[in-house]
Design an enzyme around this catalytic site. Structure first.
Site, PDB file in Angstrom:
ATOM      1  N   THR A  22      19.331  76.479 132.059  1.00 16.42           N
ATOM      2  CA  THR A  22      19.038  77.760 132.717  1.00 16.42           C
ATOM      3  C   THR A  22      18.300  78.712 131.802  1.00 16.42           C
ATOM      4  OG1 THR A  22      21.013  77.519 134.100  1.00 16.42           O
ATOM      5  CG2 THR A  22      20.077  79.724 133.932  1.00 16.42           C
ATOM      6  N   SER A  66      20.941  70.215 132.519  1.00 18.83           N
ATOM      7  CA  SER A  66      21.899  69.421 131.746  1.00 18.83           C
ATOM      8  C   SER A  66      22.799  68.553 132.607  1.00 18.83           C
ATOM      9  CB  SER A  66      22.753  70.324 130.845  1.00 18.83           C
ATOM     10  OG  SER A  66      23.672  71.089 131.587  1.00 18.83           O
ATOM     11  N   SER A  67      22.855  68.811 133.909  1.00 22.00           N
ATOM     12  CA  SER A  67      23.613  67.922 134.784  1.00 22.00           C
ATOM     13  C   SER A  67      22.939  66.554 134.911  1.00 22.00           C
ATOM     14  CB  SER A  67      23.794  68.546 136.172  1.00 22.00           C
ATOM     15  OG  SER A  67      22.538  68.764 136.789  1.00 22.00           O
ATOM     16  N   THR A  99      24.354  74.793 130.725  1.00 19.07           N
ATOM     17  CA  THR A  99      25.804  74.986 130.626  1.00 19.07           C
ATOM     18  C   THR A  99      26.599  73.883 131.313  1.00 19.07           C
ATOM     19  OG1 THR A  99      25.785  76.396 132.605  1.00 19.07           O
ATOM     20  CG2 THR A  99      25.582  77.488 130.460  1.00 19.07           C
ATOM     21  N   ASP A 100      25.995  73.166 132.265  1.00 23.72           N
ATOM     22  CA  ASP A 100      26.758  72.195 133.051  1.00 23.72           C
ATOM     23  C   ASP A 100      27.424  71.133 132.195  1.00 23.72           C
ATOM     24  OD1 ASP A 100      26.137  73.526 135.340  1.00 23.72           O
ATOM     25  OD2 ASP A 100      24.830  71.977 136.188  1.00 23.72           O
TER      26      ASP A 100
END
Length: 316
Positions: A22, A66-67, A99-100
């Protein structure tokens, strides 16, 4: 800092490795967030703040949500951090990250981190083009911590929302709050001895969620698919139902390592209960209690243990 007695003395250096997330996203015409911002563009305002005191080098690795990260991507990030630390002028490394799955990358880096210099992960909850983006403040503080001598010898850190958290036990606790991360670890967590670097990309570890009445077929299907280890997100302090418990017992009898964690947000796993799915029964068969680690980090630690050939107990 410039030393008047040694005007040619090199400034300390922090290398910032950018991976997307993000913090590097802008909003496309449909309103979706897409990681489009180049690493140099992202870091330049922070570098300007440290000009004359600290050299900041940017290494753009990728631009991913990052997912979407795989173990192969983790291998690439870990290798990039190790390569950055081959430079003796580097005092610390910062990784910008979504952040995921930041908690997974953080514990993976920590597991293989043998250098006293810090590796710091950060990111943002609001995108780069948001008028109140938290990305600049988080990145500024991450660089500040990475360049601070007090951050040496304590492993990998997550710096986010004015919090400084050890990698082990960190978890994303809020989907949108700027204080995105918390820790489930004790106040002074024991850090396992780092292990020699090995690739994770060919290691298959699955996470299975337990719930009342969950069937053993979930375990059987994972084994049939070729997993090398299982992480079970159990109930309470580490319990599953009878059918799943029996299937896990069979898996353990076949030599497939099983780690028991919990869906409960806080507290440690403890094998106290009997019965086919009780934590005590599974522990007696060789299941590893995850202590304070939740499923995401437990999966990474189990994969590292399998890939390196060390006992999973040593990493938990």
């Amino acid at each position: 800092m410039t030393d008047q007695n040694h005007p040619n003395k090199a400034q300390p250096k922090v290398i910032v490795i950018t991976t997307g997330g993000t913090i590097s996203c802008t909003t496309d015409p449909t309103g979706a967030l897409v990681p489009t911002v180049a690493g140099t563009t992202l870091v330049q305002p922070v570098a300007d703040r440290f000009a004359g005191n600290l050299t900041i080098e940017v290494r753009e690795l990728t631009r991913l949500d990052s997912s979407s990260l795989t173990f192969a991507d983790l291998d690439t990030i870990i290798a990039a951090c190790h390569d950055a630390l081959t430079d003796p002028t580097v005092v610390g490394v910062v990784v910008t990250h979504g952040t995921d799955s930041m908690e997974e990358t953080a514990v993976a880096l920590d597991t293989f981190h043998t250098d006293p210099r810090p590796i710091v992960l950060t990111g943002s909850q609001k995108p780069y083009d948001h008028p109140e983006s938290d990305g600049f403040a988080n990145l500024f503080e991450a660089v500040m911590i990475a360049s601070d001598t007090s951050a040496r010898d304590i492993g990998v850190l997550v710096v986010f929302g004015h919090a400084v958290l050890p990698a082990r036990g960190v978890c994303k606790w809020h989907t949108s709050d700027e204080l995105a991360f918390a820790t489930n670890a004790p106040e002074e967590p024991t850090r396992a001895d780092p292990i020699p670097l090995v690739p994770l990309k060919d290691t298959q570890v699955a996470i299975i969620s337990a719930y009342p009445g969950a069937p053993g077929t979930l375990v059987e299907a994972a084994i049939a698919a070729g997993v090398q280890g299982l992480v079970v997100e159990a109930m309470g302090s580490g319990n599953v139902g009878v059918e799943m418990g029996r299937a896990l017992g069979t898996a353990l009898d076949r030599g497939i390592p099983v780690v028991i964690t919990t869906r409960v947000p806080r507290g440690e796993v403890s094998g106290k209960y009997g019965g086919a799915g009780g934590g005590a029964t599974l522990a007696a068969k060789g299941a590893v209690g995850s202590t304070y680690f939740r499923a995401g980090q437990a999966r990474v630690l189990l994969a590292a243990a399998i890939a390196s050939g060390v006992s999973p107990f040593t990493l938990f």
